[in-house]
Design an enzyme around this catalytic site. Structure first.
Site, PDB file in Angstrom:
ATOM      1  N   HIS A 165      -3.868   6.709   0.792  1.00 44.06           N
ATOM      2  CA  HIS A 165      -4.184   5.350   0.326  1.00 44.06           C
ATOM      3  C   HIS A 165      -5.662   5.063   0.563  1.00 44.06           C
ATOM      4  O   HIS A 165      -6.168   5.218   1.679  1.00 44.06           O
ATOM      5  CB  HIS A 165      -3.300   4.346   1.069  1.00 44.06           C
ATOM      6  N   CYS A 171       0.795  -1.226   0.000  1.00 47.55           N
ATOM      7  CA  CYS A 171       0.000   0.000   0.000  1.00 47.55           C
ATOM      8  C   CYS A 171       0.833   1.284   0.000  1.00 47.55           C
ATOM      9  O   CYS A 171       0.324   2.347  -0.342  1.00 47.55           O
ATOM     10  CB  CYS A 171      -0.942  -0.009   1.200  1.00 47.55           C
ATOM     11  N   ASN A 224     -10.022  -1.481  -2.083  1.00 46.90           N
ATOM     12  CA  ASN A 224      -8.604  -1.269  -1.816  1.00 46.90           C
ATOM     13  C   ASN A 224      -7.792  -1.917  -2.934  1.00 46.90           C
ATOM     14  O   ASN A 224      -7.696  -3.138  -3.010  1.00 46.90           O
ATOM     15  CB  ASN A 224      -8.253  -1.883  -0.458  1.00 46.90           C
TER      16      ASN A 224
END
Length: 330
Positions: free
Chosen positions: A253, A103, A283
């Protein structure tokens, strides 16, 4: 010469899966995700994302380095970036490198690209992020399955003749003691597939996974993010000599709506321009920030985005951030 982002594009798999209505969907804000086909890889998505840049006028011949951030490589070896050099028709004098990060990977990729350019090793870096976490998630793990989507993004970072930084304030952090909080335990050299028995477990909430699937402690990742993001934000601002009010947009993020809201509160950014749009993507790991930047540029003119603060955090445990100038994006 300074490194600047000049072009952005992303690619999503054709298959779109809607999350079931309920508490988790409402909490995470993730309505749907895009999932790769069984025979479709992260590299396939990366190729299609890069081809969008070339279709928009970027010359293949000008790319002299290709970086691929992925935790879903085609093979253990060779390096997938080398395969992408051939598939994209790039010069044989082009450098090629994979790096395995999650990430926070986009921040690291920008840092590597900046380093290559501003030390004279390259002039035009094609930074690709591509991830297919869906292939690592057990279909019976309803705690993790609805969170992650697949995707790829292509970012062109170029050398521009200026003394003003286009990627600035790069800040990194690592806490390997939390490696087991987001992990696929089996498949590497530590626990090879061939010699490690499959072990299936069902947690107290009825979520089933094996040791070959992703395990994530959501509460631990949340606690980690809340602890590292606010001080990192302050460190970045101090490096670039800006205040919170000087930032034109904050793009963190895109983990999920719930986490982003808490981070916005924790960082005292409730009145700031702050990106929180996970509805269609979920995500997408290292792709979430370039996807968000591409969408942001559809809403705002590049001229209004001189100071965009980026922050990545997650698997590793790893985090990083910087400020980018998007005024040169075509």
């Amino acid at each position: 010469m300074k490194a600047y982002i000049t072009h952005l594009a992303y690619e999503l798999p054709t298959k779109r899966v809607e999350n079931p209505a309920g508490r988790l969907r409402k909490k995470t804000g993730i309505m749907a995700r895009h999932i790769t086909a069984e025979d479709e890889t992260a590299a396939d998505l990366a190729v299609r994302a890069a081809e969008k840049l070339f279709a928009a006028g970027v010359e293949r011949s000008q790319v002299d380095f290709v970086l691929l951030c992925t935790q879903s490589p085609d093979y253990y070896l060779p390096t997938t970036a080398c395969i992408l050099q051939e598939r994209l028709g790039l010069s044989k004098s082009c450098g090629a490198l994979d790096f395995n990060l999650g990430c926070s990977g986009y921040i690291y990729g920008l840092g590597i690209a900046k380093g290559l350019i501003e030390t004279g090793q390259a002039r035009c870096v094609l930074l690709l992020t591509a991830e297919t976490y869906s292939k690592y998630i057990n279909s019976k793990d309803s705690a993790t399955l609805p969170l992650f989507g697949d995707g790829a993004a292509a970012t062109l970072v170029e050398a521009l003749d200026t003394d003003v930084s286009g990627i600035d304030g790069l800040t990194y952090g690592t806490d390997g003691s939390g490696a087991d909080q987001l992990i696929v335990s089996v498949g590497g050299s530590r626990h090879p597939y061939a010699t490690t028995p499959v072990e299936e477990q069902t947690d107290k909430y009825g979520n089933t996974r094996t040791n070959r699937d992703i395990y994530m402690s959501g509460s631990s990742i949340m606690t980690f993010a809340l602890s590292v993001v606010p001080p990192t934000l302050q460190e970045i601002l101090a490096k670039v000599k800006l205040t919170k009010e000087d930032i034109d947009y904050y793009v963190f993020h895109q983990a999920n709506h719930f986490m982003l809201i808490y981070l916005q509160q924790k960082c005292d950014l409730l009145d700031a321009p702050y990106w929180n749009h996970v509805e269609e993507y979920g995500n997408t790991v290292s792709c979430s920030e370039p996807i968000a930047l591409t969408d942001l540029l559809r809403e705002r003119e590049p001229a209004s985005l001189q100071h965009v603060l980026l922050m990545g955090f997650g698997v590793g445990l790893s985090w990083g951030g910087c400020v980018v100038d998007l005024t040169r994006v075509v």
